[in-house]
Design an enzyme around this catalytic site. Structure first.
Site, PDB file in Angstrom:
ATOM      1  N   HIS A  45       0.821  -1.206   0.000  1.00  0.00           N
ATOM      2  CA  HIS A  45       0.000   0.000   0.000  1.00  0.00           C
ATOM      3  C   HIS A  45       0.860   1.264   0.000  1.00  0.00           C
ATOM      4  O   HIS A  45       1.646   1.494   0.910  1.00  0.00           O
ATOM      5  CB  HIS A  45      -0.934   0.040   1.214  1.00  0.00           C
ATOM      6  CG  HIS A  45      -1.823   1.246   1.213  1.00  0.00           C
ATOM      7  ND1 HIS A  45      -3.089   1.223   0.672  1.00  0.00           N
ATOM      8  CD2 HIS A  45      -1.605   2.514   1.620  1.00  0.00           C
ATOM      9  CE1 HIS A  45      -3.615   2.440   0.771  1.00  0.00           C
ATOM     10  NE2 HIS A  45      -2.732   3.245   1.336  1.00  0.00           N
ATOM     11  N   HIS A  99      -2.488   3.543  -8.336  1.00  0.00           N
ATOM     12  CA  HIS A  99      -2.824   2.684  -9.471  1.00  0.00           C
ATOM     13  C   HIS A  99      -2.540   3.424 -10.756  1.00  0.00           C
ATOM     14  O   HIS A  99      -2.822   4.607 -10.875  1.00  0.00           O
ATOM     15  CB  HIS A  99      -4.294   2.244  -9.429  1.00  0.00           C
ATOM     16  CG  HIS A  99      -5.270   3.342  -9.124  1.00  0.00           C
ATOM     17  ND1 HIS A  99      -5.429   3.871  -7.861  1.00  0.00           N
ATOM     18  CD2 HIS A  99      -6.123   4.024  -9.923  1.00  0.00           C
ATOM     19  CE1 HIS A  99      -6.349   4.821  -7.892  1.00  0.00           C
ATOM     20  NE2 HIS A  99      -6.772   4.947  -9.131  1.00  0.00           N
TER      21      HIS A  99
END
Ligand code: 5GP
Ligand code: ZN
Length: 113
Positions: A45, A99
């Site tokens: 993350h 992303h």
């Protein structure tokens, strides 16, 4: 735990995965904006591209490389494609786990809105 893309990376939430390795996962966007619309995410993350690049330059390179592999797999490497990463609310970032959008399969307008 409450991050959607962490849950997709771990397999807790299903996705249409097109590429996967120890570092990253690529899967089709649930609301595609082009005939090819794949998201490439690191398993780890990181909130956005700058955070990722600062924390793990090797992983940022791996992600960029994977975007190119996805484009080749999807048959848009020759026709052309776009790699996009939105950062912050004003840019439309809705999931705060870095992303890369890989978009192609149609003519893409420039500049984007
Ligand atoms: P952002 O707006 O943060 O740049 O991009 C988030 C993207 O994630 C959007 O294009 C949205 O359609 C996609 N997305 C949101 N939830 C899901 C989901 O549960 N599964 C998949 N495959 N894509 C999702
Ligand atoms: Zn996450």
């Amino acid at each position: 735990s409450e991050c959607l893309f962490c849950a997709i990376a771990s397999g807790d939430i299903p996705a249409d995965v097109v590429l996967s390795d120890d570092d990253l996962v690529a899967f089709r966007d649930i609301t595609p904006q082009a005939p090819v619309h794949v998201l490439v995410i690191p398993r780890a993350h990181h909130a956005n591209a700058a955070d990722l690049a600062n924390a793990d330059p090797r992983l940022s390179g791996a992600l960029l490389r994977a975007a190119g592999v996805v484009a080749a797999q999807e048959g848009i490497a020759e026709s052309g494609y776009r790699i996009v990463t939105n950062t912050g609310e004003g840019a439309g970032q809705s999931v705060h786990h870095i992303h890369f959008h890989v978009l192609g399969g149609r003519d893409l307008a420039w500049p984007p809105g």
